[in-house]
Design a protein around this motif. Sequence first.
Motif, short mmCIF file in Angstrom:
data_model
loop_
_atom_site.label_atom_id
_atom_site.label_comp_id
_atom_site.label_asym_id
_atom_site.label_seq_id
_atom_site.Cartn_x
_atom_site.Cartn_y
_atom_site.Cartn_z
N CYS A 1 29.37 25.83 63.06
CA CYS A 1 28.46 26.55 62.17
C CYS A 1 29.07 27.91 61.84
O CYS A 1 29.34 28.71 62.76
CB CYS A 1 27.09 26.74 62.82
SG CYS A 1 25.95 27.76 61.84
N LYS B 1 27.71 30.45 60.68
CA LYS B 1 26.76 31.56 60.85
C LYS B 1 26.59 31.95 62.31
O LYS B 1 26.67 33.13 62.67
CB LYS B 1 25.40 31.18 60.25
CG LYS B 1 25.43 30.99 58.73
CD LYS B 1 25.85 32.27 58.03
CE LYS B 1 25.86 32.08 56.52
NZ LYS B 1 26.30 33.31 55.81
N CYS B 2 26.35 30.97 63.19
CA CYS B 2 26.11 31.29 64.60
C CYS B 2 27.28 30.90 65.50
O CYS B 2 27.31 31.30 66.67
CB CYS B 2 24.82 30.63 65.09
SG CYS B 2 24.90 28.82 65.18
N VAL C 1 28.13 27.94 66.68
CA VAL C 1 27.93 26.77 67.54
C VAL C 1 28.77 25.60 67.02
O VAL C 1 28.80 25.34 65.81
CB VAL C 1 26.44 26.38 67.59
CG1 VAL C 1 26.27 25.00 68.20
CG2 VAL C 1 25.67 27.40 68.40
N ASN D 1 25.96 17.81 64.08
CA ASN D 1 25.35 18.63 63.02
C ASN D 1 25.81 18.22 61.63
O ASN D 1 25.19 18.60 60.63
CB ASN D 1 25.66 20.12 63.24
CG ASN D 1 24.86 20.71 64.37
OD1 ASN D 1 23.85 20.15 64.80
ND2 ASN D 1 25.30 21.87 64.87
N HIS E 1 23.96 20.62 59.01
CA HIS E 1 22.70 21.29 59.36
C HIS E 1 22.76 21.71 60.82
O HIS E 1 22.81 20.86 61.73
CB HIS E 1 21.51 20.35 59.14
CG HIS E 1 20.19 20.99 59.40
ND1 HIS E 1 19.04 20.28 59.69
CD2 HIS E 1 19.84 22.31 59.44
CE1 HIS E 1 18.03 21.11 59.88
NE2 HIS E 1 18.50 22.35 59.74
N CYS E 2 22.81 23.01 61.05
CA CYS E 2 22.92 23.55 62.41
C CYS E 2 21.57 23.48 63.10
O CYS E 2 20.59 24.07 62.62
CB CYS E 2 23.44 24.99 62.38
SG CYS E 2 23.62 25.73 64.02
N ASP E 3 21.49 22.77 64.24
CA ASP E 3 20.22 22.69 64.96
C ASP E 3 19.97 23.90 65.84
O ASP E 3 18.94 23.99 66.51
CB ASP E 3 20.18 21.41 65.79
CG ASP E 3 21.28 21.33 66.85
OD1 ASP E 3 22.04 22.32 66.99
OD2 ASP E 3 21.41 20.29 67.53
N ASN E 4 20.91 24.85 65.83
CA ASN E 4 20.73 26.07 66.62
C ASN E 4 20.10 27.19 65.79
O ASN E 4 19.09 27.79 66.19
CB ASN E 4 22.08 26.53 67.18
CG ASN E 4 21.95 27.78 68.04
OD1 ASN E 4 21.21 27.79 69.03
ND2 ASN E 4 22.66 28.83 67.67
N CYS E 5 20.68 27.48 64.62
CA CYS E 5 20.17 28.57 63.78
C CYS E 5 19.51 28.07 62.50
O CYS E 5 18.91 28.85 61.76
CB CYS E 5 21.28 29.55 63.43
SG CYS E 5 22.54 28.88 62.32
N GLY E 6 19.63 26.77 62.22
CA GLY E 6 18.99 26.20 61.05
C GLY E 6 19.79 26.29 59.76
O GLY E 6 19.31 25.86 58.71
N TYR E 7 21.01 26.83 59.82
CA TYR E 7 21.80 26.97 58.59
C TYR E 7 22.17 25.59 58.05
O TYR E 7 22.54 24.69 58.79
CB TYR E 7 23.07 27.78 58.86
CG TYR E 7 23.89 28.06 57.62
CD1 TYR E 7 23.44 28.95 56.66
CD2 TYR E 7 25.10 27.41 57.41
CE1 TYR E 7 24.18 29.20 55.51
CE2 TYR E 7 25.86 27.65 56.27
CZ TYR E 7 25.38 28.54 55.32
OH TYR E 7 26.12 28.77 54.19
#
Length: 405
Positions: A346, A348-349, A351, A356, A365-371
């Motif tokens: 990701c 953005k974060c 991960v 994802n 789709h990042c399940d950590n930050c939602g990006y």
Amino acid sequence: MEQTVNIKVKLNILEPNVGMKFSKTMEQYRLACNYVSEYLFNNNFPLNKNEVQKVIYNTIREKFNLKSQMAISCIRSVIARYKTVKTQMARRPYNYQDQNTGEWYREVRDLTWLHKPISFNRPQVDLQRNRDWSYLSSGQLSINTLDGRVKVDPICRGFNQYLDGTWKFGLAKLLKSSGKWYLHISATKEVTDFDKQAVKHVVGIDRGLRFLVTSYDEQGKTAFFDGQAIMRKRAKYQKLRAILQAKGTKSAKRRLKKLSGRENRWISDVNHCLSKTLVQKYGANTLFVLENLNGVSFERTDLPKALRNQNKSWAFYQLEQFLTYKAHLNNSEVVEVSAKYTSQRCPKCGVIKKDNRNHEKHEYHCDNCGYRSNDDRIGAMNIQLLGTQYISGQEQPKFELATNA
């Protein structure tokens, strides 16, 4: 530094005897190349040009009636081919599994793995600048043959740009394609060394199949270069190739050969246009960042069988070569970075998670930050970040998978 390009010049042959002289010279040169190849194969692959030349130079001149410089060029060309094959084999080691233990082993290959000498099947001849070929003040090309020199008119769009005094001509290769004569001329130009401190743009480039190129720059702008039309056209080539192969007739084989040449020219044109567009879009002082695709497979099991082979065989390396030399001529640079996790991370974060990425929807789709974004765009973003780290001083930037303490 120096940048070399290959200029393809069509020759205007008006007299039939000129073509006959070319054909005779090229055929003797081809036979001489095969003779040198057999010598290398049978003598444990000596790749020192001077040593080989001492042994077989006189034999080549007497046996094939080559001019002195042509004989030297012949030896140099064959040795260069063997060195290229040696490098290619070293990059692709032999992997095998022990039938008893089930363990996998890797063995580095060298030239001793060759079962027979490298064969030179296509008639052609390498010509040394000012010895075997020259550009005359009249605008004609003077080309040496076994039956003396001949003068021909060149036909090449944009050839005058190489006559401004900044380009230095070198080795040329005479060949015939589809009944037409060509001279491929090597030209070298001194270009300014790339300065990291003067970089204006850092562009991450993700290469793929659905989109041949997805680019992402430091301003957060993304550009997609659609590959769907390319895939459809390659599917047509593959279908036609399968039909001709099934026939197996002599005429079908001739058609296959022409089809292969046409497809290769089309692929080269696509890559030329694509690399030119990228260089013009971002301008000078740009760092183009690409993934190192060695060992990366583009095979898609989710596609129809008719499309799989042609998809995994697109000329990505050729695109990189074209982009590199065009970038150098525009005071820019191309670097490779590790492909590890660029499609799983990701941006953005940070991960890294393989799940994802949804291949069917072409979405990340990042399940950590939602990006959420297009998966090819995610790859380009991560590659661009690695390019930024390269500019900051990291020579081999890459992403690491976090481990729990």
